[in-house]
Design an enzyme around this catalytic site. Sequence first.
Site, PDB file in Angstrom:
ATOM      1  N   GLY A 127       0.607  -1.048   0.014  1.00 14.55           N
ATOM      2  CA  GLY A 127      -0.174   0.080  -0.131  1.00 14.55           C
ATOM      3  C   GLY A 127       0.837   1.188  -0.057  1.00 14.55           C
ATOM      4  CE1 TYR A 128       5.568   0.834   0.628  1.00 16.15           C
ATOM      5  CE2 TYR A 128       7.094   1.853  -0.988  1.00 16.15           C
ATOM      6  CZ  TYR A 128       6.798   1.165   0.244  1.00 16.15           C
ATOM      7  OH  TYR A 128       8.115   0.715   0.983  1.00 16.15           O
ATOM      8  CD  GLU A 245       8.728  -1.972  -6.366  1.00 18.05           C
ATOM      9  OE1 GLU A 245       8.699  -1.084  -5.634  1.00 18.05           O
ATOM     10  OE2 GLU A 245       7.332  -2.031  -6.793  1.00 18.05           O
ATOM     11  CG  ASN A 379      10.338   1.746 -18.126  1.00 15.89           C
ATOM     12  OD1 ASN A 379      10.064   1.342 -16.931  1.00 15.89           O
ATOM     13  ND2 ASN A 379      10.510   1.002 -18.892  1.00 15.89           N
TER      14      ASN A 379
END
Length: 393
Positions: A127-128, A245, A379
């Site tokens: 939950g970011y 990540e 990106n």
Amino acid sequence: MDLDYSADERAFRDDVRTWLRENLPADLHDKVARYAHLKRDDLLAWHRILAARGWIAPSWPREWGGTDWNVVQRYLFEEECGYAGAPPLIPFGLAMCAPVLLKFGTEAQKQHFLPRIYRGDDFWCQGYSEPGAGSDLASLRTSAVRRGDHYVVNGQKTWTTLAHMADWIFCLVRTDPAAERKQDGISFLLIDMRTPGITVRPLVLMDGGHEVNEVFFDDVEVPVANRVHDEGKGWTVAKHLLGHERMNTARIGTSRRELEHLKAFAATRRRNGKPLTDDPRFRDKLSRLEIELMALAITNLRFLDQLRGGRAPGPEVSMLKIKGTEIQQTLTELMLEAAGPLAQAVARVDDVPLAEDVIAALAPRYCSTRKTTIYAGSNEIQRNIIAKHALGL
Ligand SMILES: Cc1cc2nc3c(=O)[nH]c(=O)nc-3n(C[C@H](O)[C@H](O)[C@H](O)COP(=O)(O)OP(=O)(O)OC[C@H]3O[C@@H](n4cnc5c(N)ncnc54)[C@H](O)[C@@H]3O)c2cc1C
């Protein structure tokens, strides 16, 4: 710089490959090959097979179940799993929450959560992101107000992958709205998804799949004991986690498997009376893709060689995310091009070596793969990181 594997590393790879051949259940392999949306039970089934073998958490310290593999072995293991067509391991517990707990957690938090993550007892989500706080994550507004030994959480998270399957969510919340720097008022909480006041609503993506969600918090009580690290230190935790990540997104093994699949399929398709693989324009695209994948694998080996030498790769590791995800997208584009009008087919398809449901999945898969250049830090943001921190622009 050594860009090849040693004899020991190659022997390790062969052992993993053999084990995967013997232990990856055919039904799970089949679902992956058919681009099926995997259910919680599918994901947990594979998790538990690896846990039983002792291979579910290679990067954890030995005392918590890690394998003591070096970085090259860990990479080879991931690549072989992808190449074999194993279901993905959901990173939220194993590769995100666990490293955070190992670095910042209390002994009680480690003792409680790590064995449960290892066994697959708890399914986690992340939950970011919030509406208005994705790339600019530090702008998040979900609040946590301390009342005695609890925080009361209010707000909304979004794009929360697999929240509808999750037992727990780790969240960044704002505990000090008055902090001078917005990064300083943030804390990291572990929240039980069964707590009253949590609502999960599906967000259906353009492939028609339910994978991401909105999560609403309405006066949700969270024990202070579930805060990781000090109050206001959530940003330090978040930065630690985002580094993990970025290392996990290249998926070279999966792309190698899909490239072989694409070549075999394209060889059966015809353009201007000839196999598609003889068409100069298609062949050019295919070769370009293969070269890019080889270059990515070599770039990855460069990072591995740095790690072998005890040096952590710097911000240039963002290249893996950028190139890895671009390749994943191009693969789906060329699959779609090879299928041509067949990709629209819902009726029977007799003259191609792919099953109907695989053909039918190509267009949704193409759509779904657009997400890869957005999630885990878009990106564009990765390019900013390289420009600023690696090139010094
Ligand atoms: C399928 C999927 C799954 C996800 N799963 C999760 C999850 O489980 N948990 C979670 O917390 N989040 C998750 N996310 C959210 C993801 O992290 C965010 O979508 C991502 O960080 C981008 O944020 P945003 O969507 O708010 O877009 P924005 O930040 O609003 O960006 C919009 C566009 O602007 C560009 N942009 C923004 N800032 C800059 C800049 N400074 N320079 C150049 N370009 C810029 C972005 O690259 C993007 O193209 C997921 C997203 C997707 C699509």
